[in-house]
Design a protein around this motif. Sequence first.
Motif, mmCIF file in Angstrom:
data_model
loop_
_atom_site.group_PDB
_atom_site.id
_atom_site.type_symbol
_atom_site.label_atom_id
_atom_site.label_comp_id
_atom_site.label_asym_id
_atom_site.label_seq_id
_atom_site.Cartn_x
_atom_site.Cartn_y
_atom_site.Cartn_z
ATOM 1 N N ALA A 1 12.168 12.540 10.922
ATOM 2 C CA ALA A 1 11.033 12.856 11.339
ATOM 3 C C ALA A 1 10.308 11.219 11.903
ATOM 4 C CB ALA A 1 10.070 13.521 10.338
ATOM 5 N N ARG A 2 9.734 11.420 13.027
ATOM 6 C CA ARG A 2 8.914 10.514 13.595
ATOM 7 C C ARG A 2 7.340 10.669 12.872
ATOM 8 N NH1 ARG A 2 14.086 10.803 14.750
ATOM 9 N NH2 ARG A 2 14.694 9.936 16.782
ATOM 10 N N VAL A 3 6.837 9.326 12.845
ATOM 11 C CA VAL A 3 5.651 9.407 11.930
ATOM 12 C C VAL A 3 4.422 8.667 12.847
ATOM 13 C CG1 VAL A 3 4.467 8.921 9.744
ATOM 14 C CG2 VAL A 3 6.765 9.683 9.772
ATOM 15 N N VAL A 4 3.222 8.988 12.647
ATOM 16 C CA VAL A 4 2.099 8.196 13.158
ATOM 17 C C VAL A 4 1.411 7.693 11.952
ATOM 18 C CG1 VAL A 4 -0.266 8.141 14.350
ATOM 19 C CG2 VAL A 4 1.832 9.558 15.262
ATOM 20 N N ALA A 5 1.365 6.358 11.776
ATOM 21 C CA ALA A 5 0.508 5.676 10.728
ATOM 22 C C ALA A 5 -0.756 5.383 11.217
ATOM 23 C CB ALA A 5 1.286 4.574 10.165
ATOM 24 N N ALA A 6 -1.781 5.449 10.511
ATOM 25 C CA ALA A 6 -3.150 5.066 10.670
ATOM 26 C C ALA A 6 -3.705 4.032 9.393
ATOM 27 C CB ALA A 6 -4.287 6.162 10.804
ATOM 28 N N VAL A 7 -4.036 2.768 9.825
ATOM 29 C CA VAL A 7 -4.529 1.952 8.547
ATOM 30 C C VAL A 7 -5.942 1.772 8.808
ATOM 31 C CG1 VAL A 7 -3.650 0.025 9.661
ATOM 32 C CG2 VAL A 7 -3.919 -0.065 7.308
ATOM 33 N N ASP A 8 -6.743 1.756 7.798
ATOM 34 C CA ASP A 8 -8.345 1.428 7.832
ATOM 35 C C ASP A 8 -8.472 -0.092 7.455
ATOM 36 O OD1 ASP A 8 -8.383 1.380 5.097
ATOM 37 O OD2 ASP A 8 -9.727 2.834 5.013
ATOM 38 N N ALA A 9 -9.712 -0.363 7.559
ATOM 39 C CA ALA A 9 -10.200 -2.014 7.230
ATOM 40 C C ALA A 9 -9.660 -2.356 5.695
ATOM 41 C CB ALA A 9 -11.448 -2.128 7.471
ATOM 42 N N GLY B 1 -12.813 2.219 16.645
ATOM 43 C CA GLY B 1 -12.536 0.950 16.183
ATOM 44 C C GLY B 1 -12.280 0.737 14.740
ATOM 45 N N ARG B 2 -12.340 2.025 14.165
ATOM 46 C CA ARG B 2 -12.074 1.689 12.677
ATOM 47 C C ARG B 2 -10.683 1.874 12.073
ATOM 48 N NH1 ARG B 2 -17.121 5.416 9.773
ATOM 49 N NH2 ARG B 2 -18.949 4.632 11.391
ATOM 50 N N VAL B 3 -9.782 2.221 12.754
ATOM 51 C CA VAL B 3 -8.567 2.231 12.392
ATOM 52 C C VAL B 3 -7.502 1.791 13.440
ATOM 53 C CG1 VAL B 3 -8.649 4.236 10.721
ATOM 54 C CG2 VAL B 3 -7.748 4.801 12.961
ATOM 55 N N VAL B 4 -6.434 1.334 13.070
ATOM 56 C CA VAL B 4 -5.157 0.820 13.903
ATOM 57 C C VAL B 4 -3.990 1.864 13.550
ATOM 58 C CG1 VAL B 4 -3.381 -0.974 14.398
ATOM 59 C CG2 VAL B 4 -5.818 -1.512 14.096
ATOM 60 N N THR B 5 -3.758 2.463 14.807
ATOM 61 C CA THR B 5 -2.258 3.189 14.657
ATOM 62 C C THR B 5 -0.961 2.533 15.266
ATOM 63 O OG1 THR B 5 -3.203 4.277 16.682
ATOM 64 C CG2 THR B 5 -3.691 5.572 14.624
ATOM 65 N N PHE B 6 0.045 3.191 14.656
ATOM 66 C CA PHE B 6 1.323 2.579 15.097
ATOM 67 C C PHE B 6 2.348 3.928 14.785
ATOM 68 C CE2 PHE B 6 0.590 1.008 10.805
ATOM 69 C CZ PHE B 6 1.793 1.165 10.467
ATOM 70 N N MET B 7 3.643 3.680 15.126
ATOM 71 C CA MET B 7 4.609 4.696 14.898
ATOM 72 C C MET B 7 5.639 4.247 14.127
ATOM 73 S SD MET B 7 4.714 7.434 17.973
ATOM 74 C CE MET B 7 5.412 8.661 16.666
ATOM 75 N N GLY B 8 6.310 5.028 13.428
ATOM 76 C CA GLY B 8 7.499 4.767 12.697
ATOM 77 C C GLY B 8 8.645 5.831 12.252
ATOM 78 N N ALA C 1 0.640 -1.279 -0.041
ATOM 79 C CA ALA C 1 0.139 0.080 -0.016
ATOM 80 C C ALA C 1 0.920 1.021 -0.023
ATOM 81 C CB ALA C 1 -0.999 -0.042 1.256
ATOM 82 N N SER C 2 0.705 2.112 -0.954
ATOM 83 C CA SER C 2 1.481 3.342 -1.012
ATOM 84 C C SER C 2 1.248 4.404 0.097
ATOM 85 C CB SER C 2 1.546 3.951 -2.691
ATOM 86 O OG SER C 2 1.745 5.096 -2.410
ATOM 87 N N LEU C 3 2.199 5.271 0.377
ATOM 88 C CA LEU C 3 1.989 6.345 1.029
ATOM 89 C C LEU C 3 1.081 7.265 0.573
ATOM 90 C CD1 LEU C 3 5.618 7.318 2.120
ATOM 91 C CD2 LEU C 3 3.825 6.401 3.306
ATOM 92 N N ALA C 4 0.698 7.011 -0.884
ATOM 93 C CA ALA C 4 -0.371 8.194 -1.531
ATOM 94 C C ALA C 4 -1.691 7.640 -1.261
ATOM 95 C CB ALA C 4 -0.246 8.186 -3.079
ATOM 96 N N ALA C 5 -1.945 6.542 -0.485
ATOM 97 C CA ALA C 5 -3.051 6.108 0.020
ATOM 98 C C ALA C 5 -3.688 6.953 0.985
ATOM 99 C CB ALA C 5 -3.049 4.629 0.228
ATOM 100 N N THR C 6 -5.028 7.379 0.812
ATOM 101 C CA THR C 6 -5.546 8.152 1.915
ATOM 102 C C THR C 6 -6.616 7.645 2.676
ATOM 103 O OG1 THR C 6 -5.188 9.921 0.206
ATOM 104 C CG2 THR C 6 -6.711 10.482 1.922
ATOM 105 N N LEU C 7 -6.555 7.967 3.982
ATOM 106 C CA LEU C 7 -7.782 7.546 4.943
ATOM 107 C C LEU C 7 -8.065 8.755 5.478
ATOM 108 C CD1 LEU C 7 -9.060 5.558 7.062
ATOM 109 C CD2 LEU C 7 -6.984 5.723 8.320
ATOM 110 N N LEU C 8 -9.532 8.769 5.537
ATOM 111 C CA LEU C 8 -10.212 9.939 6.236
ATOM 112 C C LEU C 8 -10.330 9.408 7.645
ATOM 113 C CD1 LEU C 8 -12.819 11.031 3.654
ATOM 114 C CD2 LEU C 8 -10.349 11.795 3.873
#
Length: 578
Positions: A197-205, A158-165, A17-24
Amino acid sequence: MKVAGSHLSARPPVFRASLAATLLLSGVVGATGALADEDDINFRPGNLLVSRSVYDNNPANVVAGTTLLPPNCAPANCVTATDNGTYPFVFNNDAVDSSFGITAKIVLDQLEPSGRFINSLEVEGSHDSDHRDQPAGNQVVTSFSSKSEIALNLSTDGRVVTFMGYQAPLNALDVSNSNTPTPTEVDPTNPVPGSFARVVAAVDAHGHFQFTKTNAYSGNNGRAAILNNKNGANVVYTAGNAGNGGNPQPNGIIIGAGLQILTPQRTPLDAQDPGQPTPVGSFNITQLGLKADKTGKDTNFRGLTISNNVVYTTKGSGGNGINTVYFIDTTGFDANGKPLACPNGVGLPGANATLPTAPIVYDATKLQTLGVTPYNMCVLKGFTTTLAKTTTTSFPFGVWFANATTLYVTDEGNGTATFDPVSGKFTAAAAQPTAGLQKWVFDSGLGAWKLAYVLQAGLNLGVPYSVNGLPPGQNAGTGLPWTPAADGLRNLIGRVNRDGTATIWAITSTVSGSGDQGADPNQLVMITDKLAATAAPAGESFSVIRTARFAEVLRGVSFTPGTDPDHDRFADADDHGH
């Protein structure tokens, strides 16, 4: 898109999944123009999501005798690499460079609760030819041997999961101890001169990502993130550590440690300007009447969870502060500027607690002497207040509330790799009384939490297990066996079953003769415990449901995005995610 079968010995397929993928981050995808990748992945609600880091095992990543560490170091700080980039030998370089680490890709594995593998999603980067929103070579990565990274947390809705990188290339050295890019967060005494930079990532279903950059955690690592997106909220809480230099630390390092609050962003990473860190929680051991230690290091936090509108975190490493369980008090301050729930540093959340929605308004003139003040955090009553530098039995990591009176806390163990060749065990790890899964029960009479028992059976603490590909015998660099053994537990998730039990999944920590135990292939384990029990029930034992392969490590575990946040209540004990 192919979905793999359940054979864990086979390498699973990876969907990118590319960084261009967008999650609202409202959770509504598509209605306002979110992009969809052609290789979408679907997560099934109620399954497990496990984060995995994969090292590419390229000998050229480091050249023994030639590569200077840390990268671009000042001559007075330089050391020469002892080993090349071949796994696991590469991590022997930790002996000469205490900041040593290599960035590696992040993979999210979907498993049934039984552990049966379903599919994987790689957190890919901008070097894909069809995506132009990031510079070539940059992606969201992790530091392979940093054991506290890429914890996974389900959002409050419950709609997304978050993590850091990190926003960094693959195979970059010492990124986890680099400064963040903004000049006010740069520590000139940090021996690692790079900036990432540190980054928060959120991924949806559907496997779509949203990324938010932060300048927090300069000199160290961001570890966990939770998106609060219920009832009109739209903020992220993060936990981590900051600082890799001398004392005193610069102001930017002090305010960039511990618990932070961020507003999720929708623009490409390189278009984001996060500015200075924005702390949301602060603690200092002087709240307990103790002598102050290194400013900013009492908030070396890692575990993170939300329960009943309260943010909880843990500290379990480092020689400063207290290794224990904490919470943010949002009920206000007394006339002396102390938190209402814990004017003396220890307490319980107030009945009308609400989740924070804004940063601390701190006194910048007092940063060097008092840190981020006023302090708005407390040690959860019943948990230890013993200084970290004097304890050998308190290393809390993950926390999960089964209900209002039952709390499970993982303890990762002390990391002591004492090995007995006669018994074939790491004896210090095997003898730990509190490592593993601790069950805490609230005693209303005392008004405090009490440790009921510690679950260890089946973890086989200190007993080495085999991993295909690891070298036989001992590591010449440490004189100890390469094969790892469980030392305790790190991140966890759980659910309550209809039969009055709770099932908990957790990631193991390890001891070994590796140059960096954070680089050991570790395990995902599960156990079912009787909720009402106050003494350890007979027969309860952990089962290993997945072991990381050669040059891989497991880090976080959560339910899949799209899972009802109340899924951890009243599930069937034999539910396998179908």
